[in-house]
Design an enzyme around this catalytic site. Structure first.
Site, short mmCIF file in Angstrom:
data_model
loop_
_atom_site.label_atom_id
_atom_site.label_comp_id
_atom_site.label_asym_id
_atom_site.label_seq_id
_atom_site.Cartn_x
_atom_site.Cartn_y
_atom_site.Cartn_z
N GLY A 101 0.94 -1.24 0.01
CA GLY A 101 0.22 -0.03 -0.13
C GLY A 101 1.03 1.23 -0.05
O GLY A 101 2.12 1.14 -0.06
N ASP B 142 0.10 -8.89 1.97
CA ASP B 142 -0.93 -8.06 1.51
C ASP B 142 -1.80 -8.94 0.77
O ASP B 142 -1.10 -9.53 -0.22
CB ASP B 142 -0.35 -6.81 0.77
CG ASP B 142 -1.00 -5.86 0.47
OD1 ASP B 142 -2.09 -5.82 0.05
OD2 ASP B 142 -0.46 -4.69 1.14
N LEU C 231 -3.90 -7.15 -1.25
CA LEU C 231 -3.86 -6.49 -2.57
C LEU C 231 -5.20 -5.98 -2.73
O LEU C 231 -5.71 -5.74 -3.81
CB LEU C 231 -3.57 -7.24 -3.98
CG LEU C 231 -2.10 -7.61 -3.84
CD1 LEU C 231 -1.63 -8.54 -5.14
CD2 LEU C 231 -1.12 -6.70 -3.63
N PHE D 81 0.39 -2.41 8.76
CA PHE D 81 -0.30 -1.12 8.05
C PHE D 81 -1.73 -1.82 7.55
O PHE D 81 -2.42 -1.07 7.18
CB PHE D 81 0.61 -0.83 6.85
CG PHE D 81 1.79 -0.20 7.14
CD1 PHE D 81 1.69 1.13 7.50
CD2 PHE D 81 2.95 -0.95 7.14
CE1 PHE D 81 3.02 1.87 7.72
CE2 PHE D 81 4.21 -0.09 7.27
CZ PHE D 81 4.09 1.22 7.62
N SER E 188 -3.80 6.75 14.14
CA SER E 188 -4.17 8.05 13.18
C SER E 188 -4.42 8.92 14.40
O SER E 188 -5.17 8.93 15.13
CB SER E 188 -5.20 7.79 12.36
OG SER E 188 -5.89 8.89 11.99
N THR F 91 -6.78 10.69 14.00
CA THR F 91 -8.35 10.87 14.22
C THR F 91 -8.60 10.45 15.64
O THR F 91 -9.82 10.79 15.82
CB THR F 91 -8.85 9.96 13.16
OG1 THR F 91 -10.15 10.13 12.84
CG2 THR F 91 -8.63 8.50 13.27
N TYR G 96 -14.19 3.73 11.36
CA TYR G 96 -12.88 3.65 10.86
C TYR G 96 -11.98 4.16 12.16
O TYR G 96 -11.13 3.49 12.68
CB TYR G 96 -12.48 4.62 9.79
CG TYR G 96 -10.85 4.62 9.70
CD1 TYR G 96 -9.80 3.91 9.08
CD2 TYR G 96 -10.49 6.15 9.80
CE1 TYR G 96 -8.91 3.90 9.09
CE2 TYR G 96 -9.09 6.25 9.88
CZ TYR G 96 -8.15 5.32 9.57
OH TYR G 96 -6.65 5.33 9.35
N LYS H 16 -9.27 2.18 14.87
CA LYS H 16 -7.84 2.59 15.51
C LYS H 16 -7.89 2.77 17.11
O LYS H 16 -6.91 2.34 17.44
CB LYS H 16 -7.47 4.07 14.64
CG LYS H 16 -7.45 3.87 13.24
CD LYS H 16 -6.12 3.14 12.82
CE LYS H 16 -6.19 2.85 11.26
NZ LYS H 16 -5.18 1.56 11.02
N LEU I 6 -7.42 15.77 0.20
CA LEU I 6 -6.97 17.00 -0.43
C LEU I 6 -5.92 16.74 -1.63
O LEU I 6 -6.14 17.30 -2.60
CB LEU I 6 -6.49 18.11 0.46
CG LEU I 6 -6.19 19.56 -0.01
CD1 LEU I 6 -7.44 20.08 -0.90
CD2 LEU I 6 -5.62 20.47 1.19
N PRO J 227 -19.21 18.10 6.25
CA PRO J 227 -19.64 17.62 7.75
C PRO J 227 -18.65 16.78 8.27
O PRO J 227 -18.10 16.04 7.57
CB PRO J 227 -20.85 16.84 7.49
CG PRO J 227 -21.48 17.15 6.01
CD PRO J 227 -20.03 17.71 5.22
#
Ligand code: NAD
Ligand code: UD1
Length: 336
Positions: free
Chosen positions: A10, A31, A33, A80, A124, A126, A148, A152, A199, A290
């Site tokens: 990734g 992985d 994939l 990961f 993260s 987050t 999500y 974490k 972004l 939002p």
């Protein structure tokens, strides 16, 4: 050391495999994939000029993971592998909880069974919710607003509890801020499916003419110019942070913010991209998205103090490298 890198094909994993190989470690990639391609494994070997072992397996599959631990000498794991789209996690919570939690449990169990005591986990920023910036590792975590983020926070908790019960186990929980950019070779980078949510990939696709204009989500935040502020970190710096975390791991649980400590607004990033690449990025201001917060950036001093690691690459390098990869990748895909 021989490092098992789950999700190594990734975006962040592939850059970390290169950093590990360059630091003299050996790499086993696991992985399935589901969000990457096997070509990336070839590119990792080309860039580093070294071999890696690739196992195409699902790391929620305990038997498949057991075969790796049985057949290879694993000295440490960097985990990961995970699903990462916040919006999709709201629509498919079961997939996210299953994949992201079961993978952590299966790998932690294999580590216990085979006496592997080094574990580095992709967390993260987050997990901080929308508390005050800069985010410091000692802050209490706020409940996250999506599955999500929950996966974490839960994985952090699971790994902490396991470590508390097994004093030989060493875990590093790495809270990433906003990874962007690509390897300088232009061979590997971020390849989001469909229209990007984030972004930088949106900006590169606007610059390439694949998307018409950037929608800037709100210009009425209490920030330098009203647009959202984030801590963008070059993926190569982030990759090096993993090597530092792995090599400096001692018993217990260690939490590190991996960010630059510097906030950049949406409009500042657009301007930097235009300057770095001498290309225009048309944009329009639209309503806030939002769930977005005004500002998110790290206090990155703990990683510097304890790991001797800090981010070196600036926003211009991030924009230049992201654009180089976008141009190469699109040309490669279109030529097929
Ligand atoms: P990515 O999707 O590019 O890489 C994840 C890799 O894991 C992919 O190659 C995918 O095929 C693989 N994978 C997923 N589930 C798997 C499974 N069950 N078994 C085997 N392989 C599996 O994502 P990324 O941006 O490189 O993120 C890596 C990690 O960092 C993820 O855990 C993500 O949640 C976390 N993270 C990413 C960001 C970001 O902005 N990119 C920010 C914070 C945290
Ligand atoms: C997103 C994820 C977060 C993840 C982080 C790192 C959400 C809600 N959060 O956060 O979990 O850890 O990526 O990759 O998806 N923006 C625009 N126009 C766009 C896209 C973004 O103006 O088309 C703005 C956003 O409002 C924000 C900034 O750009 O202010 C960064 O957005 P984005 O790249 O999506 O990252 P985060 O919102 O920080």
């Amino acid at each position: 050391m021989n490092i098992l890198v789950t999700g190594g094909a990734g975006y962040i994993g592939s850059h970390t495999c290169i950093a590990l190989l360059e630091a003299g470690h050996s790499v086993i990639i696991a992985d399935n994939l589901c969000n990457s391609k096997s070509e990336t494994v070839m590119k990792i070997m080309d860039i580093a000029d070294k071999e890696v072992t690739f196992c195409e397996i699902d790391v929620t599959d305990a038997e498949a993971v057991d075969i790796i631990f049985r057949n290879y000498k694993v000295d440490g794991v960097i985990h990961f592998a995970g699903l990462k789209a916040v919006g999709e996690s709201v629509d498919k919570p079961l997939d996210y909880y299953y994949n992201n939690i079961v993978s952590t449990l299966v790998l932690a169990k294999a580590c216990q069974e085979y006496g592997v005591n080094r574990f580095v986990f992709s967390s993260s920023a987050t997990v901080y919710g929308d508390d005050k910036v800069p985010f410091v590792e000692t802050m209490d975590l706020l409940p996250t607003t999506n599955p999500y983020g929950e996966t974490k926070a839960m994985s952090e908790r699971i790994l902490t509890d396991i470590t508390n019960a097994n004093p030989d186990f060493s875990v590093s929980l790495l809270r990433y801020f906003n990874p962007v950019g690509a390897h300088w070779s232009g061979l590997i980078g971020e390849t989001p499916n469909g229209i990007p949510n984030n972004l930088m990939p949106y900006v590169t696709q606007v610059a390439k003419g694949k998307l018409k204009s950037l929608r800037v989500f709100g210009n009425d935040y209490l920030t330098v110019d009203g647009t959202g502020v984030r801590d963008y970190i070059h993926v190569v710096d982030l990759a090096n942070g993993h090597v530092a975390a792995l090599e400096n791991l001692t018993e217990g649980v260690h939490i590190y913010n991996l960010g630059t400590g510097k906030g950049t607004s949406v409009l500042e990033l657009v301007k930097a991209f235009e300057e770095a690449n001498d290309i225009e990025v048309p944009y329009e201001i639209v309503d806030r998205r939002p769930g977005d917060i005004a500002s998110c950036y790290a206090d990155a001093s703990k990683a510097k103090r304890e790991l001797g690691w800090e981010a070196n690459l600036d926003i211009i390098s991030m924009c230049r490298d992201a654009w180089r990869f976008e141009k190469n990748y699109t040309d490669f895909v279109e030529s097929k």
